[in-house]
Design an enzyme around this catalytic site. Sequence first.
Site, PDB file in Angstrom:
ATOM      1  N   ASP A   8       0.884  -1.173   0.000  1.00  0.00           N
ATOM      2  CA  ASP A   8       0.000   0.000   0.000  1.00  0.00           C
ATOM      3  C   ASP A   8       0.913   1.211   0.000  1.00  0.00           C
ATOM      4  O   ASP A   8       1.635   1.451   0.978  1.00  0.00           O
ATOM      5  CB  ASP A   8      -0.903  -0.013   1.249  1.00  0.00           C
ATOM      6  CG  ASP A   8      -1.854   1.183   1.283  1.00  0.00           C
ATOM      7  OD1 ASP A   8      -1.617   2.167   0.548  1.00  0.00           O
ATOM      8  OD2 ASP A   8      -2.819   1.121   2.057  1.00  0.00           O
ATOM      9  N   ASN A  48       3.335   2.589 -10.640  1.00  0.00           N
ATOM     10  CA  ASN A  48       2.107   2.699 -11.430  1.00  0.00           C
ATOM     11  C   ASN A  48       0.882   3.090 -10.601  1.00  0.00           C
ATOM     12  O   ASN A  48      -0.045   3.705 -11.115  1.00  0.00           O
ATOM     13  CB  ASN A  48       1.861   1.345 -12.119  1.00  0.00           C
ATOM     14  CG  ASN A  48       0.446   1.213 -12.628  1.00  0.00           C
ATOM     15  OD1 ASN A  48       0.105   1.722 -13.694  1.00  0.00           O
ATOM     16  ND2 ASN A  48      -0.405   0.538 -11.856  1.00  0.00           N
ATOM     17  N   SER A  64       1.241  11.271 -16.357  1.00  0.00           N
ATOM     18  CA  SER A  64       0.134  11.401 -17.306  1.00  0.00           C
ATOM     19  C   SER A  64       0.405  12.577 -18.223  1.00  0.00           C
ATOM     20  O   SER A  64       1.072  13.542 -17.835  1.00  0.00           O
ATOM     21  CB  SER A  64      -1.176  11.636 -16.552  1.00  0.00           C
ATOM     22  OG  SER A  64      -2.186  12.041 -17.446  1.00  0.00           O
ATOM     23  N   TYR A 110      -6.030  16.112 -10.068  1.00  0.00           N
ATOM     24  CA  TYR A 110      -5.307  14.998 -10.698  1.00  0.00           C
ATOM     25  C   TYR A 110      -4.145  15.537 -11.545  1.00  0.00           C
ATOM     26  O   TYR A 110      -3.025  15.016 -11.473  1.00  0.00           O
ATOM     27  CB  TYR A 110      -6.275  14.180 -11.561  1.00  0.00           C
ATOM     28  CG  TYR A 110      -5.645  13.014 -12.278  1.00  0.00           C
ATOM     29  CD1 TYR A 110      -5.402  11.808 -11.619  1.00  0.00           C
ATOM     30  CD2 TYR A 110      -5.281  13.110 -13.622  1.00  0.00           C
ATOM     31  CE1 TYR A 110      -4.815  10.732 -12.288  1.00  0.00           C
ATOM     32  CE2 TYR A 110      -4.697  12.043 -14.293  1.00  0.00           C
ATOM     33  CZ  TYR A 110      -4.473  10.858 -13.621  1.00  0.00           C
ATOM     34  OH  TYR A 110      -3.892   9.792 -14.286  1.00  0.00           O
TER      35      TYR A 110
END
Length: 276
Positions: A62, A89, A139, A193
Site C-alpha cells: 500500500d 504505477n 500522465s 489529478y
Amino acid sequence: MAGVRVAVVTGSNKGVGLAVVRALCRQFQGDVYLTARNPQLGEEAVKTLNNEGLCPLFHQLDINDLKSIRALQDFLKEKYGGLDVLVNNAGIAFKAADTTPFAIQAEVILKTNFFGTRNVCNELLPLIKPNGRVVNVSSIFSQTTLPKCSPELQERFRSATITEDELVKLMETFVKDAGNGVHEENGWPSFAYGVSKIGVTVLSRIQARQLKESRKGEGILLNACCPGWVRTDMAGPNATKSPDEGAETPVYLALLPTSVDSPFGLLISDKKVLAW
Ligand code: NDP
C-alpha cells in the site's frame, strides 16, 4: 538469490499495472512482483496470469502506508540484495461526475499520486542496482495542466534546479490552498489529478538529476511516462487503448537496454519524448 534479477510494479492487481506485470513476465529475465494493497485482489490477479501460463510473484504494498513500503524494502534487500526494475504505477482519480468537495479530492489524490509515490521512491530508489530502470507512471495531464498554472508556478515546475523539498512544499501548498478555497487566486488550476501528475513528472526530473550526481556511472535510467488513454476502471470503457497497449511505453522504459543512456529524466508518451 542475490544473482536473480527482480522487478516490482505498484498497484498491479488490475488495469495498466496488471498489463505491465503480464508483459514483464514475458520479457524480463528475472522475478516479477505483482503488488496490491489488498492481498486478496493481488492473489486473484496472480491467478489470472497463472491461467495465461505466466508466473508473477506477489507482495503486499500500500503506497500510502510507510510500514507496508518498508516491509517490501526489507524483503527485497534480504531476498535479492536490491531491485532492478521499479514501475511506480499505483494511482487514483475521481470520476468527473463525483461530487466530493474539491478540497477533499485535492488531499486524497495528492496523498496517493504524489506523496505515496514519493515515499515508495524514497525507500526503494536506494535499492536500485547498477543498470536499474525506474518508471514513474505520470500522465499527459501533467503536461496539459502545467500551462494552466500561474507563470510563477510554471517557472518553478520547469526549473532545472528545483529541489525535492521545494516541490514537496509546492504540493503541500496546493492541498492547503484547496482546503482554504484559495487555490485559484494563488495560481493553481481546479484540477487536482493534473497537479498531482505535475508533481510526479517534476519529481522524476529531480530524481534523475539526483541519480546523475549520486550514482554517476552506474547506468541507472529513470523516466516519467504516460500510458495513453487506457480502458481501465480509472478511464472507463471509451478509452482508445487496451491495458496491454497502455503497458507498452512503461514496459519499453522498464526494459531499456544497458547499451543506451537515454531517455533519462524525461516525460515519455508512445515511446516519444514530450516537451516539458
Ligand atoms: P486503475 O484504477 O485501473 O488501477 C489503479 C491501480 O492502483 C489499482 O491496482 C489500485 O488498487 C492501485 N492503487 C491505488 N491506490 C493505491 C495504494 N495506495 N497503494 C497501492 N496501490 C494502489 O487505473 P489505471 O490502471 O488506469 O492507472 C494506472 C496508472 O496510470 C495511474 O497512475 C494513472 O494515474 C495512470 N494513467 C492512466 C491513464 C488511463 O487512461 N487509464 C492515463 C494516464 C495515466 P485497488 O484495486 O486496490 O484500488
